[in-house]
Design a protein around this motif. Structure first.
Motif, mmCIF file in Angstrom:
data_model
loop_
_atom_site.group_PDB
_atom_site.id
_atom_site.type_symbol
_atom_site.label_atom_id
_atom_site.label_comp_id
_atom_site.label_asym_id
_atom_site.label_seq_id
_atom_site.Cartn_x
_atom_site.Cartn_y
_atom_site.Cartn_z
ATOM 1 N N ILE A 10 -34.483 -95.137 50.119
ATOM 2 C CA ILE A 10 -35.455 -94.432 50.954
ATOM 3 C C ILE A 10 -36.841 -95.046 50.803
ATOM 4 O O ILE A 10 -37.562 -95.230 51.790
ATOM 5 C CB ILE A 10 -35.459 -92.929 50.620
ATOM 6 N N GLU A 11 -37.217 -95.382 49.587
ATOM 7 C CA GLU A 11 -38.516 -96.014 49.364
ATOM 8 C C GLU A 11 -38.605 -97.375 50.047
ATOM 9 O O GLU A 11 -39.642 -97.726 50.603
ATOM 10 C CB GLU A 11 -38.792 -96.152 47.869
ATOM 11 N N GLN A 12 -37.520 -98.131 50.044
ATOM 12 C CA GLN A 12 -37.540 -99.437 50.705
ATOM 13 C C GLN A 12 -37.665 -99.277 52.216
ATOM 14 O O GLN A 12 -38.429 -100.012 52.856
ATOM 15 C CB GLN A 12 -36.283 -100.227 50.353
ATOM 16 N N VAL A 13 -36.941 -98.336 52.783
ATOM 17 C CA VAL A 13 -37.054 -98.098 54.232
ATOM 18 C C VAL A 13 -38.469 -97.634 54.571
ATOM 19 O O VAL A 13 -39.063 -98.077 55.558
ATOM 20 C CB VAL A 13 -36.001 -97.063 54.694
ATOM 21 N N ARG A 14 -39.023 -96.793 53.755
ATOM 22 C CA ARG A 14 -40.394 -96.314 53.968
ATOM 23 C C ARG A 14 -41.396 -97.465 53.903
ATOM 24 O O ARG A 14 -42.309 -97.557 54.731
ATOM 25 C CB ARG A 14 -40.734 -95.256 52.930
ATOM 26 N N ASN A 15 -41.221 -98.359 52.934
ATOM 27 C CA ASN A 15 -42.121 -99.509 52.823
ATOM 28 C C ASN A 15 -42.036 -100.415 54.047
ATOM 29 O O ASN A 15 -43.048 -100.934 54.519
ATOM 30 C CB ASN A 15 -41.817 -100.317 51.562
ATOM 31 N N VAL A 16 -40.838 -100.618 54.568
ATOM 32 C CA VAL A 16 -40.674 -101.493 55.727
ATOM 33 C C VAL A 16 -41.228 -100.837 56.980
ATOM 34 O O VAL A 16 -41.974 -101.454 57.755
ATOM 35 C CB VAL A 16 -39.178 -101.868 55.913
ATOM 36 N N MET A 17 -40.879 -99.582 57.206
ATOM 37 C CA MET A 17 -41.248 -98.923 58.467
ATOM 38 C C MET A 17 -42.699 -98.460 58.511
ATOM 39 O O MET A 17 -43.334 -98.535 59.550
ATOM 40 C CB MET A 17 -40.311 -97.750 58.734
#
Length: 57
Positions: A10-17
């Protein structure tokens, strides 16, 4: 929060988006490998105990 297995994804998706940063590939590959190992172990256990399931159900 660090014990939740979805936190890193979730943190990685948040960082990308949200922040436009690239994903942490090393962490992502580690998570995928760990997930594959757990899935393989579950499948192997199921295959080994398959005959007993009909008696239980």
């Amino acid at each position: 929060m660090s014990f939740n297995p979805l936190t890193s994804s979730i943190e990685q998706v948040r960082n990308v988006m949200m922040w436009g940063r690239g994903p942490d590939w090393a962490s992502w590959i580690l998570e995928m490998m760990l997930g594959l190992v757990i899935a393989w172990l579950g499948f192997a256990w199921f295959q080994k105990t398959r005959k007993g399931f009909t008696d239980v159900v």
